[in-house]
Scaffold this active site. Structure first.
Site: not given
Lengths: 499, 499
Positions: A112, A250, A420
């Site tokens: 998260h 990461v 978009y």
């Protein structure tokens, strides 16, 4: 993030009366749909992860992401995606420890960051696992190094974007990365999902800013990036970028930074989306290229004007943000653009992070609201634009009031651009099923037109099937092989990215 | 390519007298080392590959690449890397057929483009295989499509770079990719090795130009690239780029093209390499950025002047190539640069593809000549520069006349730059062992300084060990996993890229 609502409650939006009128008159929205109180299932017991919190508050706060589907499910009172607890490591080694413990106990690990995923990226599979733990990276919150000579900054993954900007701004630098999730998203999340900011024409996508990466995997640590570019084999940084926690977590990102400079926004009006498209393509290919370049279609321009978000009349509104010294006015005029001055630009800038708050208000009011996006090459852009719009209108208008479908070009490249879409409709009795049908129609149209299933939202759970089509069976088997190598216990974000 | 010499025999170089004098006086080169006639071992029998040629001429033409080690071995009469035959497919499906047959018969497959590899990229392992076939891609020679709207061109992999430029120029476009191998290298080779051209500051590296790829793998076809950029998972294009034939054979490449524009070259002189470094860094970071930007160190500047390749005196020569409208003069002057006018630029442009011919003449004359390169971030550049130079001087000067070691910055980025070394010494009795020792010292120095083992030459066979250190054990296991998925019979370029 509060539970099943975007951002800070203090910033909640009250619907403007123009919007309320539009919902009733044009869409046939019938009434408010208040959110139910969420009910948590009892948690599975978890082993001793670093910084473990199994409180209901922590579990709720980490239940799913911010897609409309996530919100609708949460608002119904069901909380199918709540983890059994939240681990909060504070170092890279502790993240490795979380992965080790999870592998040993077969606990699914869901990394998260800012929890702003709009593609189901936080809804990992529970089946086959002894439990699910949310891996909250907010404890990895340091600027490790600012190298002013190389103009790079190394951040730990959990640093929120506004904090990163603040730290850089203090030294005269900026990352220049301002996606709509900016106020909450993190540096690690940007990397894991290939985020793209509103000033991407000027600063590049986040994946283009990354020169180094550190990741904790189930097989150990991966440290990548000894030079800006290299011919030493495939670029493995580009294999971690966009891996959405499926190959590793990461923990540290080294990004290119730039001197802080001011942007000046102006609005331009084009007689048609097609004319505007030619203009923005011309800037992307022959310059001068603004740092921010957006072009709304007729529908978005009209709705924004009708709801007071801009005062552009007909035609198509373009927002152009330039550094001092860049002036694309001649080129824009050459392609039929009419200058509208600074007001539309200022209005856009003021509202640039507000849309997700507006969505919550729309959901409260009984409307369905969601966005989706794609990208393709310039020659296919008009066809893709129409195909996706038609698919959305067809799926949502079927047997009801036609939806509002708006679109803008949000990111441009020499060879193509992104599209978009924003969709607003009246909620049906089962809005989750209603949106899934529309999303399926749109995804199928994107895929059939040869465009990519996502330009910057990521794959998550929601785009998996189309992603598999996009990279083909050999591509899928490559990703499975990489996962086997980096996540031998298959505990990293199961069900995300990979089918 | 002729056998064990660069390029076209008609373009062979005769050493200028200044160079001959320098070899004798400064380096102690003792006399000519003519090449022996090559002797081929009898070939292993091969199954019926498409377009198979097992003639000695074809086998010799495909024996090894163009590293000094390759040439020295070939000049000694030994031909350890000759394939048993050459397959020449003309379609993607025929390439798949080559891979299928090779898998069935356990034949190692070595993809060949322009055969300009300088890192042993064509010297596949023979042990454990029933035979070795060179896969000559020159039959895949078409421009598949030029999309003027998106400004992309799709080439088959075997199209030589000059032919690609000719086809694009005819329509007013250019790829802008001019590496030293330009006259012979192919589009597919550029992709497979992450080539970087002399105008990379203006046009980008080849890997930055690629928007689409098709590859034939042992598991089937991989088609990648639906948009300029995407957030749909990891960028698998970047996994094929630089894969050097180990994961598949690139058969088609879609590249971004640009309108043809003229470049104007000028020379600048800086008082020191350090001062010049600050100047080119300033242009890379704050502009205006030339399309070509190179900076020689004191040794390279002096040698070029002494041998008549330029008439710059002392200091450090920079070559600056700009499009009309870009003028970095003020910035260069601000950092201590003195303009030298057009002559040094014209001299550089005229000789830009000639160095490999000069190397052949030097090898004939009894000198050892080779290049190597690296890249790192700006803050580490001075340290890396000195460490590699010292390692080369130490290894080659050990017990003999000191070598000439020259260096230039050949490619710049906002966050760092590449260093390109040229080494000339007297050949010892065993020049292959002599160069291997120097190369090992240089590679160790590069690796220890934290820089990448190659900025644009690739990994091949020669850089494997340092490459493994660079990406670490997790990185290596990821690559092995990808190879297992794409090359299940392990016949693709064995021994190249991966340890």
């Amino acid at each position: 993030m509060t539970t099943f609502r975007w951002g800070d409650p203090a910033d909640a939006v009250t619907l403007p009366s123009a919007v309320r009128d539009l919902l009733t008159a044009a869409l046939g929205v019938t009434g408010p749909r208040p959110a139910a109180e969420p009910t948590l299932a009892p948690p599975a017991p978890l082993p001793g992860f670093p910084g473990l919190d199994v409180s209901p508050e922590a579990r709720l706060r980490h239940a799913g992401g911010m897609s409309t589907e996530d919100l609708l499910i949460g608002r119904s009172g069901a909380v199918p995606d709540a983890p059994d607890g939240v681990a909060r490591p504070t170092t890279h080694d502790e993240v490795l420890e979380v992965l080790r413990i999870a592998g040993e106990h077969r606990i699914a690990v869901v990394p998260h960051g800012g929890r702003t995923s709009v593609v189901g990226g936080l809804r990992a599979a529970r089946e086959g696992y002894a439990g699910v733990v949310a891996l909250d990276l907010s404890g990895l919150d340091r600027l490790v190094r600012l190298d002013e000579t190389s103009r790079t900054a190394t951040f730990e993954a959990g640093v929120p974007a506004p904090r990163a900007e603040e730290l850089l701004n203090a030294e005269g630098f900026t990352l220049g990365h301002f996606p709509q999730s900016f106020e909450f998203a993190t540096i690690g999340g940007f990397a894991a999902t290939r985020s793209s900011g509103q000033a991407s024409a000027g600063f590049g996508r986040f994946d283009q800013m990354v020169v180094g990466l550190r990741a904790a995997t189930g097989a150990g640590t991966l440290d990548l990036g000894r030079a800006p570019q290299s011919a030493a084999g495939p670029d493995l940084r580009q294999l971690l970028l966009g891996s959405e926690g499926a190959f590793g977590v990461v923990t540290e990102v080294t990004v290119r930074v730039r001197p802080l400079r001011e942007l000046h926004y102006t609005g331009w009006s084009f007689p048609s989306f097609e004319a505007g498209m030619r203009a923005v393509r011309s800037l992307a290919q022959d310059g001068p290229l603004p740092a921010v370049l957006r072009l709304s279609d007729e529908a978005e321009t009209m709705i924004n004007a009708a709801t007071g978000a801009s005062d552009a009349g007909g035609g198509c509104l373009a927002i152009v943000g330039c550094f001092e010294g860049t002036d694309p006015s001649d080129r824009l005029a050459e392609y039929g653009g009419e200058p509208l001055g600074e007001a539309p630009g200022k209005a856009w800038e003021a509202g640039r992070f507000r849309a997700p708050y507006l969505r919550d208000a729309l959901l409260d009011a009984g409307a369905l609201a969601e966005t989706l996006e794609t990208a393709t090459f310039w020659d296919r852009l008009p066809e893709t634009y129409a195909a996706v719009r038609d698919a959305l209108v067809g799926a949502l208008g079927d047997g009801g009031t036609p939806p509002i479908v708006m679109c803008h070009i949000s990111h441009v490249y020499e060879t193509g651009a992104s599209l978009y879409y924003t969709v607003v409709a009246a909620q049906s009795e089962d809005p989750v099923a209603q949106w899934r049908a529309a999303k399926t129609a749109a995804g199928d149209a994107i895929s059939a037109s040869g465009a990519t299933i996502t330009h910057h939202h990521g794959v998550g759970r929601d785009h998996r099937a189309w992603y598999a089509t996009e990279i083909g069976p050999v591509g899928v088997s490559v990703l499975h092989a990489v996962k086997q190598a980096t996540d031998p216990h298959h505990v990293l974000n199961p069900g995300i990215l990979l089918p």
